[in-house]
Design a protein around this motif. Sequence first.
Motif, PDB file in Angstrom:
ATOM      1  N   VAL A  37      -0.663 -11.706  11.859  1.00 42.56           N
ATOM      2  CA  VAL A  37      -2.321 -10.883  11.979  1.00 42.56           C
ATOM      3  C   VAL A  37      -2.374 -10.004  11.104  1.00 42.56           C
ATOM      4  O   VAL A  37      -2.001  -9.196  11.421  1.00 42.56           O
ATOM      5  N   LYS A  38      -3.115 -10.123  10.154  1.00 41.92           N
ATOM      6  CA  LYS A  38      -3.783  -9.129   9.778  1.00 41.92           C
ATOM      7  C   LYS A  38      -5.290  -8.573   9.478  1.00 41.92           C
ATOM      8  O   LYS A  38      -5.622  -9.407   9.700  1.00 41.92           O
ATOM      9  N   LEU A  39      -5.498  -7.274   9.041  1.00 43.09           N
ATOM     10  CA  LEU A  39      -6.987  -7.075   8.947  1.00 43.09           C
ATOM     11  C   LEU A  39      -7.644  -7.962   7.492  1.00 43.09           C
ATOM     12  O   LEU A  39      -6.264  -7.419   6.361  1.00 43.09           O
ATOM     13  N   PRO A  40      -8.783  -8.299   7.339  1.00 42.01           N
ATOM     14  CA  PRO A  40      -8.515  -8.794   6.072  1.00 42.01           C
ATOM     15  C   PRO A  40      -8.754  -8.455   4.745  1.00 42.01           C
ATOM     16  O   PRO A  40      -8.492  -7.552   5.333  1.00 42.01           O
ATOM     17  N   HIS A  41      -8.505  -8.538   3.744  1.00 38.03           N
ATOM     18  CA  HIS A  41      -8.795  -7.804   2.299  1.00 38.03           C
ATOM     19  C   HIS A  41      -7.790  -6.196   2.611  1.00 38.03           C
ATOM     20  O   HIS A  41      -7.941  -5.792   1.653  1.00 38.03           O
ATOM     21  N   ARG A  42      -6.594  -6.970   2.989  1.00 43.67           N
ATOM     22  CA  ARG A  42      -5.342  -5.155   2.950  1.00 43.67           C
ATOM     23  C   ARG A  42      -4.799  -6.514   3.006  1.00 43.67           C
ATOM     24  O   ARG A  42      -4.312  -7.495   2.874  1.00 43.67           O
ATOM     25  N   VAL A  43      -3.342  -5.040   2.665  1.00 42.37           N
ATOM     26  CA  VAL A  43      -2.106  -5.916   2.212  1.00 42.37           C
ATOM     27  C   VAL A  43      -1.170  -5.936   3.467  1.00 42.37           C
ATOM     28  O   VAL A  43      -1.591  -5.222   4.859  1.00 42.37           O
ATOM     29  N   CYS A  44      -0.659  -7.023   4.238  1.00 43.04           N
ATOM     30  CA  CYS A  44       0.218  -6.731   4.752  1.00 43.04           C
ATOM     31  C   CYS A  44       1.775  -5.930   5.361  1.00 43.04           C
ATOM     32  O   CYS A  44       2.330  -6.153   4.776  1.00 43.04           O
ATOM     33  N   PRO A  45       1.018  -5.554   6.413  1.00 46.39           N
ATOM     34  CA  PRO A  45       1.700  -5.167   6.285  1.00 46.39           C
ATOM     35  C   PRO A  45       3.232  -5.161   7.114  1.00 46.39           C
ATOM     36  O   PRO A  45       4.516  -4.387   7.150  1.00 46.39           O
ATOM     37  N   SER A  46       3.668  -6.656   7.271  1.00 47.76           N
ATOM     38  CA  SER A  46       4.470  -6.678   7.772  1.00 47.76           C
ATOM     39  C   SER A  46       5.731  -7.751   6.257  1.00 47.76           C
ATOM     40  O   SER A  46       6.755  -7.048   6.506  1.00 47.76           O
ATOM     41  N   CYS A  47       5.334  -7.903   5.017  1.00 47.16           N
ATOM     42  CA  CYS A  47       5.861  -8.497   4.818  1.00 47.16           C
ATOM     43  C   CYS A  47       5.175  -7.643   2.639  1.00 47.16           C
ATOM     44  O   CYS A  47       6.164  -7.794   2.042  1.00 47.16           O
ATOM     45  N   GLY A  48       4.011  -6.992   3.269  1.00 40.60           N
ATOM     46  CA  GLY A  48       3.855  -6.450   1.804  1.00 40.60           C
ATOM     47  C   GLY A  48       3.029  -6.557   0.765  1.00 40.60           C
ATOM     48  O   GLY A  48       2.748  -6.505  -0.419  1.00 40.60           O
ATOM     49  N   PHE A  49       2.732  -8.446   0.746  1.00 43.40           N
ATOM     50  CA  PHE A  49       2.310  -9.085  -0.435  1.00 43.40           C
ATOM     51  C   PHE A  49       0.735  -8.890   0.418  1.00 43.40           C
ATOM     52  O   PHE A  49      -0.492  -8.848   1.287  1.00 43.40           O
ATOM     53  N   TYR A  50       0.340  -8.791  -0.869  1.00 43.28           N
ATOM     54  CA  TYR A  50      -1.866  -9.013  -1.125  1.00 43.28           C
ATOM     55  C   TYR A  50      -2.393 -10.447  -2.279  1.00 43.28           C
ATOM     56  O   TYR A  50      -1.479 -10.131  -3.409  1.00 43.28           O
ATOM     57  N   ARG A  51      -2.784 -11.144  -2.099  1.00 40.65           N
ATOM     58  CA  ARG A  51      -3.235 -12.490  -2.593  1.00 40.65           C
ATOM     59  C   ARG A  51      -1.888 -12.804  -3.558  1.00 40.65           C
ATOM     60  O   ARG A  51      -2.049 -13.222  -4.749  1.00 40.65           O
ATOM     61  N   ASP A  52      -0.561 -13.301  -2.945  1.00 41.36           N
ATOM     62  CA  ASP A  52       0.019 -13.603  -3.766  1.00 41.36           C
ATOM     63  C   ASP A  52       0.640 -12.898  -4.094  1.00 41.36           C
ATOM     64  O   ASP A  52       1.785 -13.182  -4.916  1.00 41.36           O
ATOM     65  N   ARG A  53       0.837 -11.821  -4.117  1.00 43.30           N
ATOM     66  CA  ARG A  53       1.888 -10.167  -4.792  1.00 43.30           C
ATOM     67  C   ARG A  53       2.584  -9.820  -4.302  1.00 43.30           C
ATOM     68  O   ARG A  53       1.671  -9.106  -3.093  1.00 43.30           O
ATOM     69  N   GLU A  54       3.398  -9.327  -4.272  1.00 45.25           N
ATOM     70  CA  GLU A  54       4.123  -8.003  -3.197  1.00 45.25           C
ATOM     71  C   GLU A  54       3.595  -6.817  -3.901  1.00 45.25           C
ATOM     72  O   GLU A  54       3.448  -6.532  -5.165  1.00 45.25           O
ATOM     73  N   VAL A  55       2.910  -6.456  -3.283  1.00 46.72           N
ATOM     74  CA  VAL A  55       2.269  -4.955  -3.288  1.00 46.72           C
ATOM     75  C   VAL A  55       3.228  -3.979  -3.497  1.00 46.72           C
ATOM     76  O   VAL A  55       2.964  -2.612  -4.084  1.00 46.72           O
ATOM     77  N   ILE A  56       3.634  -3.977  -1.783  1.00 49.73           N
ATOM     78  CA  ILE A  56       4.036  -2.794  -1.312  1.00 49.73           C
ATOM     79  C   ILE A  56       6.047  -3.075  -0.618  1.00 49.73           C
ATOM     80  O   ILE A  56       6.202  -4.461  -0.713  1.00 49.73           O
ATOM     81  N   GLU A  57       6.974  -2.155  -1.108  1.00 52.37           N
ATOM     82  CA  GLU A  57       8.469  -2.934  -0.440  1.00 52.37           C
ATOM     83  C   GLU A  57       8.491  -2.988   0.940  1.00 52.37           C
ATOM     84  O   GLU A  57       8.307  -2.097   1.411  1.00 52.37           O
ATOM     85  N   THR A  58       8.569  -3.889   1.222  1.00 51.79           N
ATOM     86  CA  THR A  58       8.858  -3.455   3.175  1.00 51.79           C
ATOM     87  C   THR A  58      10.560  -4.182   3.048  1.00 51.79           C
ATOM     88  O   THR A  58      11.129  -4.879   2.576  1.00 51.79           O
ATOM     89  N   ALA A  59      11.264  -2.885   4.036  1.00 51.44           N
ATOM     90  CA  ALA A  59      12.860  -3.336   4.411  1.00 51.44           C
ATOM     91  C   ALA A  59      13.126  -4.782   4.595  1.00 51.44           C
ATOM     92  O   ALA A  59      12.325  -5.401   5.543  1.00 51.44           O
TER      93      ALA A  59
END
Length: 59
Positions: A37-59
């Motif tokens: 569960v995440k906020l809409p239009h935001r990067v997912c905090p658990s996997c770091g993906f937004y719109r099928d792209r990895e935006v931030i690296e997660t451990a």
Amino acid sequence: MAVPKGKKGRARTHARRSVHDRIAQPARSVCPKCGEVKLPHRVCPSCGFYRDREVIETA
């Protein structure tokens, strides 16, 4: 002209107005990548993906 029969109490007035003072919960959406569960239009905090792209690296 209409005149009220008596004074209404403070509790009655506040109970009537309290409906407008509620704080709405933020909208939620589900991440299509990991299902968290995440906020809409935001990067997912658990996997770091937004719109099928990895935006931030997660451990």
